[in-house]
Design a protein around this motif. Sequence first.
Motif, PDB file in Angstrom:
ATOM      1  N   PHE A   1      46.534  50.598 -17.840  1.00  0.00           N
ATOM      2  CA  PHE A   1      46.078  51.624 -18.787  1.00  0.00           C
ATOM      3  C   PHE A   1      45.182  51.018 -19.862  1.00  0.00           C
ATOM      4  O   PHE A   1      44.184  51.615 -20.291  1.00  0.00           O
ATOM      5  CB  PHE A   1      47.272  52.342 -19.409  1.00  0.00           C
ATOM      6  CG  PHE A   1      48.008  53.250 -18.450  1.00  0.00           C
ATOM      7  CD1 PHE A   1      47.468  53.603 -17.222  1.00  0.00           C
ATOM      8  CD2 PHE A   1      49.256  53.778 -18.780  1.00  0.00           C
ATOM      9  CE1 PHE A   1      48.133  54.445 -16.340  1.00  0.00           C
ATOM     10  CE2 PHE A   1      49.936  54.628 -17.908  1.00  0.00           C
ATOM     11  CZ  PHE A   1      49.378  54.957 -16.681  1.00  0.00           C
TER      12      PHE A   1
ATOM     13  N   ASN B   1      43.243  48.418 -19.496  1.00  0.00           N
ATOM     14  CA  ASN B   1      41.934  48.183 -18.891  1.00  0.00           C
ATOM     15  C   ASN B   1      41.127  49.481 -18.809  1.00  0.00           C
ATOM     16  O   ASN B   1      39.917  49.491 -19.018  1.00  0.00           O
ATOM     17  CB  ASN B   1      42.098  47.577 -17.500  1.00  0.00           C
ATOM     18  CG  ASN B   1      40.762  47.245 -16.865  1.00  0.00           C
ATOM     19  OD1 ASN B   1      40.127  46.267 -17.233  1.00  0.00           O
ATOM     20  ND2 ASN B   1      40.314  48.091 -15.949  1.00  0.00           N
ATOM     21  N   HIS B   2      41.817  50.593 -18.534  1.00  0.00           N
ATOM     22  CA  HIS B   2      41.101  51.870 -18.473  1.00  0.00           C
ATOM     23  C   HIS B   2      40.564  52.262 -19.853  1.00  0.00           C
ATOM     24  O   HIS B   2      39.465  52.833 -19.960  1.00  0.00           O
ATOM     25  CB  HIS B   2      42.017  52.965 -17.926  1.00  0.00           C
ATOM     26  CG  HIS B   2      41.317  54.279 -17.776  1.00  0.00           C
ATOM     27  ND1 HIS B   2      40.175  54.435 -17.022  1.00  0.00           N
ATOM     28  CD2 HIS B   2      41.565  55.501 -18.317  1.00  0.00           C
ATOM     29  CE1 HIS B   2      39.764  55.693 -17.080  1.00  0.00           C
ATOM     30  NE2 HIS B   2      40.579  56.347 -17.870  1.00  0.00           N
ATOM     31  N   LEU B   3      41.291  51.956 -20.906  1.00  0.00           N
ATOM     32  CA  LEU B   3      40.784  52.222 -22.261  1.00  0.00           C
ATOM     33  C   LEU B   3      39.523  51.400 -22.532  1.00  0.00           C
ATOM     34  O   LEU B   3      38.602  51.866 -23.199  1.00  0.00           O
ATOM     35  CB  LEU B   3      41.852  51.931 -23.313  1.00  0.00           C
ATOM     36  CG  LEU B   3      43.055  52.876 -23.329  1.00  0.00           C
ATOM     37  CD1 LEU B   3      44.029  52.463 -24.439  1.00  0.00           C
ATOM     38  CD2 LEU B   3      42.643  54.328 -23.533  1.00  0.00           C
ATOM     39  N   TYR B   4      39.482  50.172 -22.004  1.00  0.00           N
ATOM     40  CA  TYR B   4      38.251  49.376 -22.126  1.00  0.00           C
ATOM     41  C   TYR B   4      37.091  50.121 -21.452  1.00  0.00           C
ATOM     42  O   TYR B   4      35.969  50.134 -21.950  1.00  0.00           O
ATOM     43  CB  TYR B   4      38.406  48.000 -21.455  1.00  0.00           C
ATOM     44  CG  TYR B   4      39.452  47.084 -22.044  1.00  0.00           C
ATOM     45  CD1 TYR B   4      39.897  47.240 -23.353  1.00  0.00           C
ATOM     46  CD2 TYR B   4      39.989  46.040 -21.295  1.00  0.00           C
ATOM     47  CE1 TYR B   4      40.853  46.387 -23.883  1.00  0.00           C
ATOM     48  CE2 TYR B   4      40.937  45.182 -21.827  1.00  0.00           C
ATOM     49  CZ  TYR B   4      41.373  45.367 -23.116  1.00  0.00           C
ATOM     50  OH  TYR B   4      42.307  44.511 -23.634  1.00  0.00           O
ATOM     51  N   SER B   5      37.413  50.719 -20.320  1.00  0.00           N
ATOM     52  CA  SER B   5      36.409  51.461 -19.562  1.00  0.00           C
ATOM     53  C   SER B   5      35.898  52.671 -20.367  1.00  0.00           C
ATOM     54  O   SER B   5      34.690  52.944 -20.405  1.00  0.00           O
ATOM     55  CB  SER B   5      37.065  51.921 -18.264  1.00  0.00           C
ATOM     56  OG  SER B   5      36.138  52.170 -17.283  1.00  0.00           O
TER      57      SER B   5
END
Lengths: 256, 256
Positions: A175, A177-181
């Motif tokens: 999750f 990493n997805h926020l980085y995205s």
Amino acid sequence: MKKVVVIGTGKVASHLTKALLAKDIDVAQIVARSEESAQRMMQVIGTNIPYTTQKSAVINDADLYICSVKDDAITQAIEGIEIPENALLVHTSGSTNSLVLAPFATHFGVLYPMQTFSYGKEVDFNKVALYIEANNNTFTNKLHLFANKLSHNVKIVDSDTRTKVHLAAVFACNFTNHLYSLAEKVLAEANLPFADLLPLIDETTEKVHTLSPAEAQTGPAIRHDWPIIEKHIAQLKGKEKNIYQLLTESIQNDQL
Amino acid sequence: MKKVVVIGTGKVASHLTKALLAKDIDVAQIVARSEESAQRMMQVIGTNIPYTTQKSAVINDADLYICSVKDDAITQAIEGIEIPENALLVHTSGSTNSLVLAPFATHFGVLYPMQTFSYGKEVDFNKVALYIEANNNTFTNKLHLFANKLSHNVKIVDSDTRTKVHLAAVFACNFTNHLYSLAEKVLAEANLPFADLLPLIDETTEKVHTLSPAEAQTGPAIRHDWPIIEKHIAQLKGKEKNIYQLLTESIQNDQL
């Protein structure tokens, strides 16, 4: 446990095999679904080792059979392979009960590396947290000794505990990493590169080495800075807007 | 710009003052709301420098006045301070338009450090991304030279762009840190310490130095591993459950 068979050719299987080889452990055979997947794995690990795509050709004198495939493919991948009586069969899944292996072997267990593996990014396995279990003490001890060759960070946990560990990992890694995205997308709207965020991301990570995440929390949500929060929400739409609102609420609720 | 006044005594003001002093920049005066806040700041920065709690006593021969207070307190903090005609007044906010400073100074702008600052955690300011602006070219250049003394990573952006930068920072830092907090709670249910997650968190961060976040994405959501996803959701309730579902959906939607 000196002779190992790895069933699977994906990211976890590849990184694990590479780590085993680096520790001079004899990976005697890879069991691949197809010729192509075997070839791709050899490229990833950077060396050629024996492999088979025929279950009937799997060697039956190994000490340890490691099945490292997608969680819902585990039983299918093992079915048809004869696991010798005195060997241990393990899977590498965070959230799959060890009992799924009971129909296939007398001694079975789990070797779950809590880590994120991608192609094109080396991982220092010495630091990877390994969560292990086996269905009897003798093999728990053997697996423990084996796992200690791979990493300094080995814990024996049952399947229920391991599911919690995996769930925590999803929050802390997948999750995150997805926020980085999502952050990358927001920056792109201002024609700025993702790399601009790296010093901030590094510091966010570094902080939780010495402060608890609750102590380390900063930003408009924890400050209840509503003018800024509303300004941010006005710039978002769709799922990004929902995520912003839900996480802001969650930060504020945990503070109470 | 050689002589600086810092208005504010909070986390950003303290870290910034410490960084200025470390670069031998003359922080001639701190403007504090109260005696207590001034004393606390002196403890945080580890040295005593002149301060005042009286706006009428603010020196009027500085080159740069940096207002570093909560976003909604900026105008209140400056009101009553006489900013000299040839000086620059800046705030340090990510999401506040520079124009809020127009009533108080001829030359005004922004010095926004995109970083997370906590008490008890040192920050290497050389690596902090600084986003600056000023309302005329002369002072943009002066501020640029000044900011370069603090950090190797200075960019000139307008207020709209800076709001995007700040919004991206909220996703990449504040929300990420909150996910660490939720992961800590999940692990605590299994009586395991947060420290177990640090190798995973470090690797997640390290990966986005060489892969894009989209390339780096792993986990049950991107694999569409529904048996695991459902097992995880069954272990959660309330806002944690909502966050799990929303982020899982978001990962899967971005993949399409």
